[in-house]
Design an enzyme around this catalytic site. Structure first.
Site, mmCIF file in Angstrom:
data_model
loop_
_atom_site.group_PDB
_atom_site.id
_atom_site.type_symbol
_atom_site.label_atom_id
_atom_site.label_comp_id
_atom_site.label_asym_id
_atom_site.label_seq_id
_atom_site.Cartn_x
_atom_site.Cartn_y
_atom_site.Cartn_z
ATOM 1 N N PHE A 1 -1.128 67.545 -61.464
ATOM 2 C CA PHE A 1 0.168 66.913 -61.190
ATOM 3 C C PHE A 1 0.993 67.869 -60.340
ATOM 4 O O PHE A 1 1.189 69.024 -60.707
ATOM 5 C CB PHE A 1 0.930 66.594 -62.485
ATOM 6 C CG PHE A 1 2.198 65.835 -62.211
ATOM 7 C CD1 PHE A 1 2.184 64.459 -62.040
ATOM 8 C CD2 PHE A 1 3.416 66.501 -62.074
ATOM 9 C CE1 PHE A 1 3.346 63.757 -61.739
ATOM 10 C CE2 PHE A 1 4.585 65.807 -61.776
ATOM 11 C CZ PHE A 1 4.550 64.431 -61.613
ATOM 12 N N ASP B 1 0.380 76.358 -58.402
ATOM 13 C CA ASP B 1 1.556 75.601 -58.830
ATOM 14 C C ASP B 1 1.873 76.046 -60.256
ATOM 15 O O ASP B 1 1.216 75.639 -61.210
ATOM 16 C CB ASP B 1 1.237 74.094 -58.757
ATOM 17 C CG ASP B 1 2.401 73.234 -59.248
ATOM 18 O OD1 ASP B 1 3.297 73.780 -59.926
ATOM 19 O OD2 ASP B 1 2.392 72.019 -58.977
ATOM 20 N N LYS C 1 11.562 74.173 -62.479
ATOM 21 C CA LYS C 1 11.781 74.006 -63.923
ATOM 22 C C LYS C 1 12.548 75.156 -64.592
ATOM 23 O O LYS C 1 13.756 75.219 -64.506
ATOM 24 C CB LYS C 1 10.445 73.753 -64.613
ATOM 25 C CG LYS C 1 9.874 72.342 -64.291
ATOM 26 C CD LYS C 1 8.746 71.993 -65.203
ATOM 27 C CE LYS C 1 8.123 70.642 -64.918
ATOM 28 N NZ LYS C 1 8.818 69.529 -65.518
#
Ligand SMILES: Cc1ncc(COP(=O)(O)O)c(C=O)c1O
Length: 397
Positions: free
Chosen positions: A136, A222, A251
Site C-alpha cells: 500500500f 516506504d 504519519k
C-alpha cells in the site's frame, strides 16, 4: 441554498466507512466522544499519534510556532524546516529531504525522483518501478498504481504506465522482473502495514539491494507506516540488513500535524533540481515545529526502547491468548505494530471492541492490526487482552 447544509453528516463525501462516534478530545492513549464515553486507542490515528494524543511538548511547539509564523512558502528558509531536515539527515543514511504534506505525496515524490534519475543515468526508457503484491503506497493515481492491490485501482483506469508487481519475499520473481533498460526503482515497505503487517524477509531485502545495485536502480523504502519509531528504531531499515537510497515518511513524523517527507542520498536527490518538484505547504513551519518536538522526544528519551519492550509484551500476550484459538492463523509484527490474522473474516470485531471501549483496525476483514501509541501502559495492554479474551470465548461458545 442546498438542503444538505442542515444535515452536516450528509455534507461530507462518503469515501470512508466510519464508525458512528464523534471524537471530541484526546489525551495520551485515551479518547472521549461527544457523549463523554472514554476509549483506549489501539490505532494512534492509523500510526500517527505515536507519542499519544495532545503530547504536551508537541502542543507547546505548535502553539509557539503558530504565534510566530504560520506559513511563508518554500521561497524562503525557515528554522523549523531546517531543524527537521538536518535531524533526519543526521540520523539516517540519506543526505537531503524534500518536504510535502502526506504519505502519498512522499511516495509520489520518490516516484518522480526515480524517473528523473533513471532518465538521466540510463535513458528515457528507464521509468519502470517494481513494487510488491499486497503493498500500500497511497491514493493518488501513481500511488494506487504502485500499490499492489487491484481493489484500490478498480474504476480509476487508465492507470499510469510503468509499474510492475512481484510477490512478497519472492527473490526469483524480483530478479525476473528486473530489466536492465527499464527498471528505475524498487519500492517496498520493510513491513507491509495496510496489507496485513507482513514483514519482508532479510534475504528478500538483501535481494532488493543487490538487484538495484546491479541495475543502477534506486531502492526506495516506504516507511510511512513503520518508520519513526514504530518498530523500536527511528527508521525501520535500521533493523534490516540493508540501507535504502530513498525513504518516504509521513504519519508519525509530526504526531498528527499533516506532513510528509522524501529523503534521499545526494547522488540521487541531485536530479530534482530547482523547479522540478514543489509543494506550497510542504515543510510548513507549524508542521515542522511539531516534527521537531517529535524527533527530540524520539532521540532524547528512552521511548524507542520502550517500544521494543512494550511490543514484545503485547506480542507475548497475543500469542498466549491465541495459542488455543482455532480461528487464528498467525500473530505477527515488530515493536508496536502487531497483528492477528484469522482464518475467516471477522466483520464485527472492530465494532465489538469499540463497544467495549477500544479503537482498533481490522484490515480486509481478516487481520486485526494493532498500532497503540508508544506511551500505552502495560495495564492498558492487559485490559485489551482481557477484552479480546471475552470476544474469543464468545466465538468459541
Ligand atoms: C505504507 C504507506 N504508504 C503510504 C500511505 C499513504 O499515506 P497518506 O494517507 O498520508 O497519503 C500509507 C497510509 O496508510 C501507508 O501506510
Amino acid at each position: 441554498m442546498n438542503s444538505n447544509t442542515s444535515k452536516p453528516f450528509d455534507c461530507v463525501a462518503e469515501t470512508y466507512s466510519r464508525f458512528d462516534i464523534n471524537i471530541v478530545r484526546g489525551q495520551g492513549a485515551r479518547l472521549w466522544d461527544d457523549k463523554g464515553r472514554q476509549y483506549i486507542d489501539f490505532t494512534s490515528g492509523i500510526a500517527v499519534c505515536s507519542l499519544g494524543h495532545c503530547n504536551p511538548k508537541v502542543v507547546e511547539a505548535v502553539r509557539e510556532q503558530a504565534g510566530q509564523l504560520f506559513h511563508i512558502s518554500n521561497l524562503y528558509w525557515t528554522e523549523p524546516q531546517l531543524k527537521v531536515a538536518s535531524t533526519l539527515v543526521e540520523h539516517s543514511c540519506t543526505d537531503r529531504v524534500f518536504f510535502c504534506n502526506s504519505g502519498a505525496e512522499a511516495v509520489e515524490a520518490a516516484i518522480k525522483l526515480a524517473r528523473r534519475h533513471g532518465h538521466a543515468t540510463r535513458g528515457p526508457d528507464c521509468y519502470e518501478i517494481i513494487t510488491l503484491e499486497g503493498s500500500f503506497h497511497g491514493r493518488t493515481l501513481a500511488t494506487i498504481t504502485a500499490t499492489g492491490q487491484p481493489v484500490y485501482q478498480r474504476g480509476f483506469e487508465p492507470l499510469p504506465p510503468g509499474f510492475t508487481h512481484v510477490p512478497l519475499n519472492d527473490t526469483r520473481a524480483l530478479e525476473l522482473a528486473a530489466n536492465r533498460r527499464r527498471t528505475a526503482a524498487i519500492l517496498v515497505e520493510p513491513i507491509q502495514g495496510e496489507g496485513g503487517v507482513r514483514p519482508l524477509s532479510d534475504a528478500f531485502l538483501e535481494a532488493t539491494r543487490a538487484v538495484a545495485d546491479d541495475l543502477g536502480a534506486v531502492l526506495i523504502f516506504d516507511e510511512i507506516q513503520v518508520g519513526m519509531g514504530r518498530t523500536g528504531t527511528l527508521f525501520a531499515y535500521e533493523q534490516t540488513p540493508v540501507e535504502p537510497d530513498v525513504i518516504c515518511l509521513a504519519k508519525a513524523l509530526a504526531n498528527g500535524m499533516p506532513i510528509g517527507a522524501m529523503l534521499a542520498k545526494e547522488e540521487i536527490m541531485k536530479y530534482l533540481g530547482p523547479g522540478s518538484h514543489a509543494s506550497t505547504f510542504g515543510g510548513n513551519p507549524v508542521a515542522c515545529a511539531a516534527a521537531g518536538a517529535v524527533l527530540d522526544q524520539f532521540l532524547q528519551t528512552d521511548i524507542l526502547q520502550q517500544v521494543k519492550q512494550k511490543g514484545e509484551y503485547l506480542k507475548k500476550r497475543l500469542v498466549e491468548l491465541t495459542q488455543d484459538w482455532r480461528e487464528v492463523r498467525e500473530v505477527r509484527g515488530r515493536g508496536l505494530i502487531q497483528a492477528i490474522e484469522f482464518h475467516s473474516p471477522k466483520p464485527d470485531l472492530a465494532s465489538w471492541l469499540l463497544e467495549k471501549g477500544f479503537l482498533s483496525i481490522v484490515s480486509h476483514g481478516l487481520i486485526l492490526r494493532l498500532l497503540p501509541p508508544f506511551i500505552i501502559g502495560r495495564e492498558e495492554i492487559d485490559q485489551f487482552i482481557e477484552t479480546l479474551a471475552e470476544y474469543k470465548h464468545g466465538q468459541d461458545s
